[in-house]
Design a protein around this motif. Structure first.
Motif, PDB file in Angstrom:
ATOM      1  N   MET A 104       0.807  -1.203   0.000  1.00 30.68           N
ATOM      2  CA  MET A 104       0.000   0.000   0.000  1.00 30.68           C
ATOM      3  C   MET A 104       0.841   1.254   0.000  1.00 30.68           C
ATOM      4  O   MET A 104       0.925   1.961  -0.979  1.00 30.68           O
ATOM      5  CB  MET A 104      -0.903   0.004   1.227  1.00 30.68           C
ATOM      6  N   VAL A 105       1.533   1.505   1.073  1.00 28.42           N
ATOM      7  CA  VAL A 105       2.263   2.764   1.113  1.00 28.42           C
ATOM      8  C   VAL A 105       3.525   2.682   0.266  1.00 28.42           C
ATOM      9  O   VAL A 105       3.725   3.473  -0.638  1.00 28.42           O
ATOM     10  CB  VAL A 105       2.603   3.169   2.552  1.00 28.42           C
ATOM     11  N   VAL A 123       6.878   3.138   0.250  1.00 29.77           N
ATOM     12  CA  VAL A 123       7.791   4.233  -0.031  1.00 29.77           C
ATOM     13  C   VAL A 123       9.233   3.739   0.026  1.00 29.77           C
ATOM     14  O   VAL A 123       9.642   3.123   1.001  1.00 29.77           O
ATOM     15  CB  VAL A 123       7.637   5.342   1.032  1.00 29.77           C
ATOM     16  N   ARG A 158      10.801   1.968   7.971  1.00 27.91           N
ATOM     17  CA  ARG A 158      10.162   1.860   9.264  1.00 27.91           C
ATOM     18  C   ARG A 158       9.958   3.246   9.883  1.00 27.91           C
ATOM     19  O   ARG A 158       8.871   3.577  10.326  1.00 27.91           O
ATOM     20  CB  ARG A 158      11.060   1.010  10.157  1.00 27.91           C
ATOM     21  N   GLU A 185       9.913   6.088   8.397  1.00 27.50           N
ATOM     22  CA  GLU A 185       8.948   6.815   7.578  1.00 27.50           C
ATOM     23  C   GLU A 185       7.520   6.407   7.920  1.00 27.50           C
ATOM     24  O   GLU A 185       6.639   7.249   8.079  1.00 27.50           O
ATOM     25  CB  GLU A 185       9.247   6.515   6.105  1.00 27.50           C
ATOM     26  N   GLU A 186       7.321   5.146   8.076  1.00 27.34           N
ATOM     27  CA  GLU A 186       5.995   4.631   8.387  1.00 27.34           C
ATOM     28  C   GLU A 186       5.501   5.174   9.729  1.00 27.34           C
ATOM     29  O   GLU A 186       4.347   5.556   9.873  1.00 27.34           O
ATOM     30  CB  GLU A 186       6.080   3.096   8.442  1.00 27.34           C
ATOM     31  N   LEU A 187       6.404   5.213  10.671  1.00 29.18           N
ATOM     32  CA  LEU A 187       6.036   5.704  12.002  1.00 29.18           C
ATOM     33  C   LEU A 187       5.692   7.185  11.946  1.00 29.18           C
ATOM     34  O   LEU A 187       4.722   7.634  12.549  1.00 29.18           O
ATOM     35  CB  LEU A 187       7.177   5.470  12.986  1.00 29.18           C
ATOM     36  N   GLN A 210       4.548   8.782   9.477  1.00 28.26           N
ATOM     37  CA  GLN A 210       3.234   8.919   8.851  1.00 28.26           C
ATOM     38  C   GLN A 210       2.128   8.734   9.876  1.00 28.26           C
ATOM     39  O   GLN A 210       1.155   9.484   9.904  1.00 28.26           O
ATOM     40  CB  GLN A 210       3.046   7.865   7.770  1.00 28.26           C
ATOM     41  N   GLY A 211       2.303   7.723  10.707  1.00 25.89           N
ATOM     42  CA  GLY A 211       1.295   7.445  11.727  1.00 25.89           C
ATOM     43  C   GLY A 211       1.147   8.603  12.693  1.00 25.89           C
ATOM     44  O   GLY A 211       0.049   8.939  13.127  1.00 25.89           O
ATOM     45  N   LEU A 216      -0.599  11.593  10.764  1.00 24.86           N
ATOM     46  CA  LEU A 216      -2.029  11.380  10.575  1.00 24.86           C
ATOM     47  C   LEU A 216      -2.791  11.678  11.854  1.00 24.86           C
ATOM     48  O   LEU A 216      -3.865  12.285  11.826  1.00 24.86           O
ATOM     49  CB  LEU A 216      -2.291   9.932  10.148  1.00 24.86           C
ATOM     50  N   ALA A 247     -14.574   4.062   5.647  1.00 24.22           N
ATOM     51  CA  ALA A 247     -13.453   3.135   5.830  1.00 24.22           C
ATOM     52  C   ALA A 247     -13.908   1.679   5.940  1.00 24.22           C
ATOM     53  O   ALA A 247     -13.163   0.771   5.588  1.00 24.22           O
ATOM     54  CB  ALA A 247     -12.651   3.536   7.057  1.00 24.22           C
ATOM     55  N   ALA A 258     -11.679  -1.685   8.964  1.00 27.60           N
ATOM     56  CA  ALA A 258     -10.782  -0.564   9.218  1.00 27.60           C
ATOM     57  C   ALA A 258     -11.066   0.034  10.591  1.00 27.60           C
ATOM     58  O   ALA A 258     -10.144   0.382  11.336  1.00 27.60           O
ATOM     59  CB  ALA A 258     -10.928   0.494   8.131  1.00 27.60           C
ATOM     60  N   GLY A 278      -9.461  -1.911  13.207  1.00 28.73           N
ATOM     61  CA  GLY A 278      -8.031  -1.630  13.259  1.00 28.73           C
ATOM     62  C   GLY A 278      -7.736  -0.290  13.898  1.00 28.73           C
ATOM     63  O   GLY A 278      -6.798  -0.156  14.693  1.00 28.73           O
TER      64      GLY A 278
END
Lengths: 164, 164
Positions: A1-2, A4, A14, A16-18, A20-21, A24, A133, A137, A140
Motif C-alpha cells: 500500500m504505502v 515508499v 520503518r 517513515e511509516e512511524l 506517517q502514523g 495522521l 473506511a 478498518a 483496526g
DNA sequence: ATTTTACGTCAACCATATTGACATATATTG
DNA sequence: CAATATATGTCAATATGGTTGACGTAAAAT
C-alpha cells in the motif's frame, strides 16, 4: 500500500511509516477538535468546557478526582471551567453518600443538551469516516489507538467504554 | 466485537460506537503528546516548538505560509516560536530564489538532532502500537484517520506523506 | 486523637493562541 | 510604469487554559 522507498533501507521505511502514523494523528486531531468550536464560542465556552461535559456525560456521577485523572490537569485548572459550568446551570454536584467528601458530577438536562449540540459535528465526522473506511478498518483504528494509550490506563478505558 | 446493548436500540448503539471512537482519539492523543514533554521542557521549549520542527523536518524548505496552513495558527503565533528556534540555531531561513519574498525553512544539523531526540519516544510508542495491532489494523487506522481529516486537505497530506 | 484524603480557593505566572494595525519588500497586473 | 496584491515581519492588547505553591475545611481512615 504505502510502499515508499521500499527495497532500499528497511530502517528508513520503518521510520517513515512511524512518522506517517504520527502525522495522521496530528491532522485528524486538529480537524476533529475544530468541529465544536463554533457552537462553543457562541456559548462563551472553550474546548476545556467541551471535554469536561463530555466526560461527565460519559461517566455520570464521576467524582472530581476521577475527572482530574482523565483530563490530566490540575484541580485549579479544572476549577475554573467547572465552576463556570455549574454557575450557568449545565452541571450539578451531589455530595457522596458513602463518602461525603466526594462531589459527584452530573449534567443537568441543559448540560446534556449542550453536550449533544456541541459534539454533534464531531460525531458526524467520525460517522462519515467510519462509513467510508468500513468495519474492518474501524476495528483496526480502535486497536491501534488503544495500543497508543498508556498501558496502565487501558483497562479502565475499556471498562468505561463498555458501559459508557 | 464491541457489542454494547446490541439488539435494543440501533440508534443508541450507533451513537455509543461513535462516542467510543471520539474518546479513543482523545486518550491516544493525550498520551501521545505527553511523550516529548520531558525532552522539550529540558530544552526550554514547548509543544509548539516540537510541531514546528517536526513539520520543517518533514517538509524541508517549506515556506512560512505553508507552515501556517498546516499548523492552523496565525503568523503572530508562529513568529514567537520560530524566532526562538532560529535564534537558538535549530532553524534557518533562506530567501526564495524564484520568489524572493518567501522564506524557506530548514533545520540545521542541530535542529535535525533535536527533532529526532524529541520525537523518539513518540515513534517508539507508535512502533509498539503497530507491532501489537498488526499490519491489517495499521491499515485500518490509517484509513479512518485519513477519513477524519478535512476532505480538502487529504490529497495534500497524502502527497506530503508519500515522499515525506 | 491524629493523620490522611477530597475538595476548594487565592494568587502569581506561563505558554500559546487570538485580533488588529501597520511596515517592507517583492511580485503581479492593468 | 503605476497601482495593487502578496509574503513576511512586528508591535500591542487580550484570551484561554494550563502550571506551581500555599492554605483551609470537612470527612474518612488509622
Amino acid at each position: 500500500m504505502v510502499d515508499v522507498k521500499s527495497g532500499a533501507n528497511p530502517l528508513f521505511l520503518r521510520d517513515e511509516e512511524l512518522r506517517q502514523g504520527i502525522e495522521l494523528l496530528f491532522y485528524a486531531y486538529r480537524d476533529f477538535t475544530s468541529d465544536p468550536d463554533a457552537v462553543l464560542i457562541a456559548q462563551g465556552f472553550g474546548r476545556a468546557h467541551h471535554r469536561t461535559i463530555h466526560f461527565i456525560n460519559r461517566n455520570t456521577g464521576i467524582t472530581v478526582a476521577e475527572l482530574l485523572g482523565i483530563l490530566r490537569i490540575t484541580k485549579q485548572s479544572l476549577s475554573r471551567v467547572l465552576s463556570q459550568l455549574i454557575e450557568r446551570g449545565f452541571v450539578v454536584q451531589r455530595q457522596g453518600t458513602r463518602d461525603r467528601r466526594q462531589r459527584h458530577l452530573h449534567l443537568t438536562p441543559e448540560g446534556v443538551e449542550l453536550e449533544r449540540k456541541v459534539s454533534e459535528p464531531q460525531r458526524a465526522r467520525v460517522a462519515r469516516a467510519y462509513r467510508e473506511a468500513g468495519a474492518d478498518a474501524v476495528e483496526g483504528y480502535r486497536k491501534v489507538l488503544m495500543g497508543l494509550i498508556n498501558e496502565g490506563d487501558r483497562t479502565a478505558i475499556l471498562r468505561s467504554i463498555r458501559h459508557g
